[in-house]
Design a protein around this motif. Structure first.
Motif: not given
Length: 303
Positions: A149-151, A166-175, A274-276
């Protein structure tokens, strides 16, 4: 149909998974000569070469089919172990080390929510092996039969597999705050993103470019990049002033709350769905993995 010796099949799997005959012998606690003999006997029975003696070693097409069959046998044994534990709760349970249940998960999920999701199964002695890769490539491990199996970001189920969102992982830009004040006083914009290096996971990682193109409506961008092959390492590198990065909000959240990082594009996130995916087999182990991951995803990921 021929019946294949389980010991020979596990020998083939050990050679591929360990990357060589010597390490396979160590894992199986046999001599290297015994490993070679088991492989030769299996190849004679199949009537085909199963291993390409290259660097690294790799299975042939026939070898890949037998590897998938071996992992299906592991899954059956793991299901049996679970059933026996239900009958005899005081038993030790747990599969042999060489009979690992392998799944592929993207590194960012491992660093944020997936380990918590799988904790109960590991404590129940499931012999789990997690293989880390980019979320756009984990399905190749499943496609080749190397994992069960895989994500992944792949929306459509592979042939012979089932898929669960599975749902969405939220990404942000950081420094780091100092870098932001010195080089990006107005935050990240369409005009200054080329002025700073971006910290990427590896050369497969296009998260940084995807964030810039989506946020600023650009078609294609070229970024100056440095590479840190660890999700936590990326965050630490950014906090040390190495450059800008686009990382999971879940991972960056405590650093942002402590003021050790700043959000360079407030109000802008990059959602990665993302999906399983797993083999479409009746299996208590696969069902338990799916339940554990979907339950945790509902808590940590956005719908």
């Amino acid at each position: 149909m021929s019946t294949y010796d389980p010991a020979a099949l596990e020998c083939l799997a050990a050679i591929v998974e360990e990357g060589g005959f010597e390490r396979a012998a160590q894992r199986l606690n046999v001599t290297q000569s015994a490993v070679s003999q088991r492989l030769r006997a299996l190849e004679a029975q199949v009537g085909s070469v199963l291993i390409v003696r290259s660097r690294p070693l790799r299975p042939t097409s026939a070898g890949q089919l037998l590897l998938k069959h071996t992992k299906q046998l592991r899954l059956l044994r793991a299901d049996l172990e679970r059933d026996l534990q239900d009958l005899m709760p005081s038993g030790r349970g747990g599969g042999r080390e060489e009979e690992r249940i392998a799944i592929a998960i993207n590194a960012d999920s491992i660093a944020t929510w997936a380990v918590d999701a799988l904790g109960d199964l590991v404590r129940q002695r499931l012999p789990l092996e997690i293989i880390a890769d980019d979320q756009d490539f984990t399905q190749e491990w499943l496609r080749s039969g190397q994992v069960m199996g895989c994500v992944t970001t792949l929306k459509s189920a592979l042939r012979g597999c089932r898929m669960v969102p599975l749902g969405a992982m939220q990404y942000v830009a950081v420094a780091a705050p100092e870098l932001a004040r010195r080089q990006l006083p107005q935050g990240l914009t369409a005009h200054n993103f080329r002025d700073v290096p971006f910290v990427s996971f590896n050369r497969k990682d296009d998260m940084q470019a995807e964030f810039v193109t989506r946020t600023f409506g650009l078609k294609r961008v070229s970024l100056s990049r440095v590479f840190v092959p660890s999700s936590e390492g990326q965050v630490r590198a950014v906090a040390a002033g190495w450059g800008v990065s686009v990382v999971p909000e879940l991972l960056a959240r405590p650093w942002l709350q402590q003021g050790r990082l700043v959000d360079l594009a407030p109000g802008h996130t990059l959602p990665i769905q993302l999906y399983w995916h797993s083999w479409n087999l009746e299996s208590e182990v696969l069902d338990a993995l799916a339940d554990a991951l979907t339950s945790a995803a509902a808590q940590y990921l956005s719908a």
